[in-house]
Design an enzyme around this catalytic site. Structure first.
Site, PDB file in Angstrom:
ATOM      1  N   ASN A  10      39.835  35.319  38.011  1.00 22.32           N
ATOM      2  CA  ASN A  10      40.927  35.541  37.063  1.00 22.32           C
ATOM      3  C   ASN A  10      41.828  34.302  37.125  1.00 22.32           C
ATOM      4  O   ASN A  10      42.575  34.133  38.078  1.00 22.32           O
ATOM      5  CB  ASN A  10      41.686  36.812  37.474  1.00 22.32           C
ATOM      6  CG  ASN A  10      42.958  37.029  36.673  1.00 22.32           C
ATOM      7  OD1 ASN A  10      43.196  36.357  35.667  1.00 22.32           O
ATOM      8  ND2 ASN A  10      43.775  37.972  37.114  1.00 22.32           N
ATOM      9  N   LYS A  12      44.306  33.587  35.330  1.00 27.05           N
ATOM     10  CA  LYS A  12      45.707  33.854  34.957  1.00 27.05           C
ATOM     11  C   LYS A  12      46.190  32.765  33.978  1.00 27.05           C
ATOM     12  O   LYS A  12      45.401  32.304  33.165  1.00 27.05           O
ATOM     13  CB  LYS A  12      46.575  33.976  36.207  1.00 27.05           C
ATOM     14  CG  LYS A  12      45.976  34.965  37.205  1.00 27.05           C
ATOM     15  CD  LYS A  12      46.902  35.379  38.305  1.00 27.05           C
ATOM     16  CE  LYS A  12      46.191  36.406  39.187  1.00 27.05           C
ATOM     17  NZ  LYS A  12      47.034  36.919  40.253  1.00 27.05           N
ATOM     18  N   HIS A  93      45.898  44.882  34.779  1.00 27.36           N
ATOM     19  CA  HIS A  93      46.274  44.083  35.949  1.00 27.36           C
ATOM     20  C   HIS A  93      47.751  44.344  36.254  1.00 27.36           C
ATOM     21  O   HIS A  93      48.564  44.510  35.344  1.00 27.36           O
ATOM     22  CB  HIS A  93      46.041  42.595  35.665  1.00 27.36           C
ATOM     23  CG  HIS A  93      46.179  41.743  36.880  1.00 27.36           C
ATOM     24  ND1 HIS A  93      47.400  41.412  37.410  1.00 27.36           N
ATOM     25  CD2 HIS A  93      45.246  41.200  37.697  1.00 27.36           C
ATOM     26  CE1 HIS A  93      47.204  40.681  38.503  1.00 27.36           C
ATOM     27  NE2 HIS A  93      45.910  40.537  38.699  1.00 27.36           N
ATOM     28  N   GLU A  95      50.082  42.467  37.035  1.00 26.22           N
ATOM     29  CA  GLU A  95      51.025  41.528  36.399  1.00 26.22           C
ATOM     30  C   GLU A  95      51.287  41.922  34.946  1.00 26.22           C
ATOM     31  O   GLU A  95      52.379  41.704  34.420  1.00 26.22           O
ATOM     32  CB  GLU A  95      50.484  40.089  36.517  1.00 26.22           C
ATOM     33  CG  GLU A  95      50.635  39.581  37.944  1.00 26.22           C
ATOM     34  CD  GLU A  95      49.647  38.504  38.360  1.00 26.22           C
ATOM     35  OE1 GLU A  95      49.005  37.888  37.485  1.00 26.22           O
ATOM     36  OE2 GLU A  95      49.520  38.284  39.579  1.00 26.22           O
ATOM     37  N   GLU A 168      43.356  46.491  43.488  1.00 25.40           N
ATOM     38  CA  GLU A 168      44.140  45.327  43.878  1.00 25.40           C
ATOM     39  C   GLU A 168      45.520  45.766  44.360  1.00 25.40           C
ATOM     40  O   GLU A 168      46.425  45.992  43.539  1.00 25.40           O
ATOM     41  CB  GLU A 168      44.333  44.396  42.674  1.00 25.40           C
ATOM     42  CG  GLU A 168      43.051  43.845  42.098  1.00 25.40           C
ATOM     43  CD  GLU A 168      43.297  42.544  41.348  1.00 25.40           C
ATOM     44  OE1 GLU A 168      42.645  41.565  41.673  1.00 25.40           O
ATOM     45  OE2 GLU A 168      44.163  42.515  40.468  1.00 25.40           O
ATOM     46  N   GLY A 174      48.135  37.168  45.568  1.00 27.03           N
ATOM     47  CA  GLY A 174      48.787  35.861  45.631  1.00 27.03           C
ATOM     48  C   GLY A 174      49.693  35.689  46.837  1.00 27.03           C
ATOM     49  O   GLY A 174      50.490  34.755  46.888  1.00 27.03           O
ATOM     50  N   SER A 214      44.136  38.137  47.389  1.00 23.41           N
ATOM     51  CA  SER A 214      43.982  37.073  48.396  1.00 23.41           C
ATOM     52  C   SER A 214      42.573  36.972  48.984  1.00 23.41           C
ATOM     53  O   SER A 214      42.415  36.703  50.171  1.00 23.41           O
ATOM     54  CB  SER A 214      45.040  37.227  49.495  1.00 23.41           C
ATOM     55  OG  SER A 214      46.340  37.110  48.939  1.00 23.41           O
TER      56      SER A 214
HETATM   57  P1  PGA Z   1      44.785  36.423  44.185  1.00 23.38           P
HETATM   58  O1  PGA Z   1      44.860  37.254  42.814  1.00 23.38           O
HETATM   59  O2  PGA Z   1      43.327  36.269  44.524  1.00 23.38           O
HETATM   60  O3  PGA Z   1      45.440  35.093  43.862  1.00 23.38           O
HETATM   61  O4  PGA Z   1      45.519  37.201  45.204  1.00 23.38           O
HETATM   62  C1  PGA Z   1      43.984  38.324  42.576  1.00 23.38           C
HETATM   63  C2  PGA Z   1      44.249  38.923  41.213  1.00 23.38           C
HETATM   64  O5  PGA Z   1      45.426  39.007  40.815  1.00 23.38           O
HETATM   65  O6  PGA Z   1      43.307  39.323  40.512  1.00 23.38           O
END
Ligand code: PGA
Length: 257
Positions: A10, A12, A93, A95, A168, A174, A214
């Site tokens: 992803n 983003k 997601h 976010e 997640e 992140g 992560s």
């Molecule tokens: P990350 O993000 O691997 O940077 O923690 C995962 C995601 O949001 O899908």
């Protein structure tokens, strides 16, 4: 039929055309690891350029609108994603849920629109740190997922192959913190129970459950060999071919083990 591990990047809001070289490198490496299914979701602007060049990996989107078209300035429909060469869409997601106020009901409608347009769907769910600390993570995640799952006609068996769930935990995204493999196994087990109770033994087990938060080459082998983990949804570590394919390699090795 055992499924191949599914490793999805992803990107983003990262990626201009300069990043197409990473996508090419990911695609070349994926051709050497056919036991793993590799896919990336770049920003909308790169879906078609990646699709045009990719030989092995699938390209998809990070969101879509719930309607087919109309007066929705700035939005993109599932049919447009499919037209650009997208094969899947990530929906719900955290976010999107946080920054755009997306409700479970809206995520469900988006998932229905995506499936109707022929896209595969990766449906995300996950709890905040406060919810986990309050001991309510399982209840929250299974409730969120249940309310976000698409409705479809009975007998539409193709749906199960098209649907993937991604767990997640928000506090792991992140942050460099990952859930322990015990916590992942427990939550994935609960999600599996929910899917089996909704769709029955066979279909409920067909849906892959990815872990996200992560995931890096260093922790991928442990996470990917955890029970009920069918792959990973990767943010930061998917932005370079080296780290992303390090995760895919761990998936390939866990298949051989
Ligand atoms: P990350 O993000 O691997 O940077 O923690 C995962 C995601 O949001 O899908």
């Amino acid at each position: 039929m055992p499924q191949r591990p599914y490793i999805v990047g992803n990107w983003k809001m990262h990626g201009t055309r300069a990043m197409l070289s990473e996508a090419r490198a990911i695609d070349r490496a994926a051709q050497r690891h056919m036991k793993v299914e590799v896919a990336i979701a770049p920003p909308y602007t790169l879906i078609h350029p990646v699709h045009r060049e990719a030989k092995q990996i699938a390209v998809g989107a990070q969101d879509c609108h719930h309607e087919d078209g109309g007066a929705h300035t700035g939005d993109i429909s599932a049919a447009m994603i499919a037209d650009a060469g997208g094969k899947f869409v990530i929906l719900g997601h955290s976010e999107r849920r946080q920054n755009h106020g997306e409700s479970d009901e809206l995520v469900r409608r988006k998932a229905e629109a995506a499936l109707k347009a022929g896209l595969r769907v990766i449906l995300c769910c996950g709890e905040s740190e406060e919810i986990r600390e309050a001991g309510k993570a399982t209840e929250f995640v299974t409730g969120q997922l249940k309310a976000s799952l698409p409705e479809f006609d009975e007998g539409d068996e193709a749906i199960f192959e098209k649907l993937t769930v991604a767990y997640e935990p928000i506090w792991a995204i992140g942050t460099g913190k990952t859930a322990t493999t015990e916590d992942i196994a427990e939550m994935h087990g609960e999600i599996r129970k929910l899917l089996v109770s909704l769709y029955g033994e066979e279909q409920g087990r067909e849906i892959r459950i990815l872990y996200g938060g992560s995931v890096k080459p260093e922790n991928a082998a442990d996470i990917l060999s955890t029970p009920e983990v069918g792959g990973a949804l990767v943010g930061g570590a998917s932005l370079t071919a080296d780290s992303f394919m390090g995760i895919a390699l761990a998936a390939a090795e866990s298949e051989e083990a």
